[in-house]
Design an enzyme around this catalytic site. Structure first.
Site, short mmCIF file in Angstrom:
data_model
loop_
_atom_site.label_atom_id
_atom_site.label_comp_id
_atom_site.label_asym_id
_atom_site.label_seq_id
_atom_site.Cartn_x
_atom_site.Cartn_y
_atom_site.Cartn_z
CB CYS A 1 24.15 10.83 -13.04
SG CYS A 1 23.81 12.06 -11.78
CG HIS B 1 35.23 0.20 -19.71
ND1 HIS B 1 34.62 1.21 -18.99
CD2 HIS B 1 36.21 0.80 -20.42
CE1 HIS B 1 35.24 2.36 -19.25
NE2 HIS B 1 36.20 2.13 -20.12
CB THR C 1 51.16 -11.37 -20.25
OG1 THR C 1 52.40 -12.08 -20.23
CG2 THR C 1 50.02 -12.31 -19.91
CD GLN D 1 30.68 8.04 -24.14
OE1 GLN D 1 29.65 7.47 -23.79
NE2 GLN D 1 31.73 8.16 -23.35
CB ALA E 1 38.86 4.07 -25.82
CB THR E 2 43.02 6.42 -23.12
OG1 THR E 2 41.85 7.12 -22.67
CG2 THR E 2 44.22 7.33 -23.01
CG ASN F 1 33.25 12.71 -23.22
OD1 ASN F 1 33.52 13.59 -24.04
ND2 ASN F 1 33.73 12.71 -22.00
#
Lengths: 376, 82
Positions: free
Chosen positions: A331, A198, A247, A176, A72-73, A148
């Protein structure tokens, strides 16, 4: 292992994701878009099928408007740097991740002006504050769908409507929410949607992408081989080739396609319902523990699958280490790469518990029991 | 390979989009690299069709706003513009 770090990355992945990645390497191991043999063509089919799955999930009518990135970055960087020029004005919120803040601040040094809109203390950004910040030269508004740090959900449809009415572009960071909260890019007036593969989409790390609204052209973030119009020096104008030099990650996108297929079969609404049930239980139990402060919207409907908390006199990092070391509960603690959000919430770090598709009621019960033992 | 007509696209992604729509409509088409004998520069992909399948290819491509790079017919071991 009890895994409550889905906001960082989802785990475990559905078995179909692993199988698809292995099959892609075994049966589609050619370089997509570079050759005409069966392995190359199969690899390209896998990637196109993933494009179709993403488009279906987000309500996009044209799969070619999905450009794949490493995460996403990279998608946010493509959207931000591909649209803004010196003299432009951009708006962002005080709940944005560094993946938004840092590229914007880098462009500020090159003549882009910025306005940061403050979220409320609960982390929600009122659309009217965005409206008040719009200027005649506002080119881009960037807003996270959900924080987030504390999971606060923004009203994307309302913000999108007012941004479009103004004539600016609307970029949404769905890191998120993709796969766990319904998104319809056309109904929500989203011009650009950045997503990781992911997290809620259950694909492997190293995957992500950007939806680009039809008719919108961005400057590419990189130039190179695309397997198309190869005789020309300049990048092709066609999407998604224009943004996908080099690629691609074929095994990763095979896994992402399987992850999205899993999400579509389960139903985003069903996933959302399960996550709400989990965080509702967590929040209710944590409120009964002395010294615990929850940092998030009061209304559960305004929360993604995240519970952020601090405990008086306790370092969040120490709590995360104790949960991991003694109870095998995974966590996250700290700033979560979002220092602006902490300034907004009045924290210098939180303990973040984040549920996902694989979270069970037993996971939540065991986590509540562990926290009660640690904190009472 | 079937079909003595080659429809060429500028990019594999466009070829996939058109081909998958036609396949969903029940028309299976072979995906191929565009040979150099077409005279097209760069590296393109296309679909092989028979004369009666050309109409649907045009229709679907037009509906997606995709401009064809070229249409060729087999001739003497090579390809000539149709």
């Amino acid at each position: 292992m009890i895994y409550l770090d889905h906001a960082a990355t989802s785990w475990p992945k559905p078995p179909d994701v692993l199988h698809a990645m292995i099959a892609a390497m075994a049966e589609g191991g050619g370089n997509p878009g570079r050759s005409g043999h069966a392995l190359s063509l199969r690899a390209s089919e896998i990637i196109y099928e993933c494009r179709e799955a993403v488009a279906r999930l987000f309500g996009a009518s044209d799969p070619l408007r999905i450009a794949f990135t490493a995460n996403a970055t990279e998608a946010l960087n493509l959207a931000i740097k591909g649209t803004l020029k010196p003299g432009d004005h951009a708006i962002y919120s005080s709940m944005e991740h560094n993946a938004v803040w840092r590229p914007l601040k880098a462009l500020e040094l090159r003549g882009v002006t910025l306005t940061m809109v403050e979220a409320g203390r609960d982390g929600i950004v009122p659309p009217e504050r965005i409206a008040a910040a719009l200027r005649p030269n506002t080119r881009l508004v960037v807003l996270t769908h959900a924080s987030n740090v504390n999971g606060a959900i923004n009203d994307i449809a309302a913000t999108g409507a007012l941004v479009r009415a103004h004539g600016a572009l609307f970029l949404v960071d769905a890191a998120q929410t993709a796969g766990s909260i319904p998104i319809d890019v056309e109904a929500m007036a989203i011009d650009l949607l950045a997503f990781p593969g992911h997290k809620g989409l259950l694909g492997p790390q190293g995957t992500g992408g950007l939806y680009i609204r039809p008719g919108l052209d961005l400057s590419p973030l990189k130039e190179g081989g695309t397997g198309s119009l190869s005789h020309r020096a300049e990048m092709p104008a066609m999407v998604p080739d224009r943004y996908e030099s080099g690629t691609p990650n074929t095994p990763g996108l095979a896994g992402l396609k399987a992850g999205i297929t899993h999400v579509l079969a389960r139903g985003v609404a069903a996933i959302r319902e399960a996550e709400i049930a989990h965080i509702t239980r967590l929040r209710a139990a944590l409120r009964d523990i002395p010294g615990v402060t929850l940092h998030g919207p009061e209304n559960i409907a305004d929360c993604a699958g995240i519970v952020a908390l601090t405990v008086a006199g306790r370092d969040p990092e120490d709590l995360a280490a104790e949960l991991s070391g003694t109870y095998s509960i995974a966590c996250r603690a700290g700033l979560m790469c979002a220092p602006l959000a902490h300034a907004t919430l009045g924290t210098t770090g939180v303990l973040r518990l984040s549920a996902g598709d694989s979270t069970t009621d037993e996971d939540i019960s065991a986590t509540i029991a562990a926290l009660r033992t640690i904190l009472f | 390979m079937t079909g003595d007509i080659l429809v060429a696209f500028d990019t594999l992604n466009q070829a996939h989009r058109v081909r998958r729509k036609l396949m969903a409509d029940g028309l299976y088409l072979d995906l191929v690299r565009v040979p150099k004998s077409t005279g097209l520069p760069g590296c393109g992909y296309g679909v092989r069709v028979s004369a009666n399948e050309l109409g649907p290819v045009h229709t679907v491509s037009d509906s997606f706003g995709i401009t064809l790079a070229g249409v060729f017919s087999a001739h003497d071991g090579g390809w000539v513009p149709l």
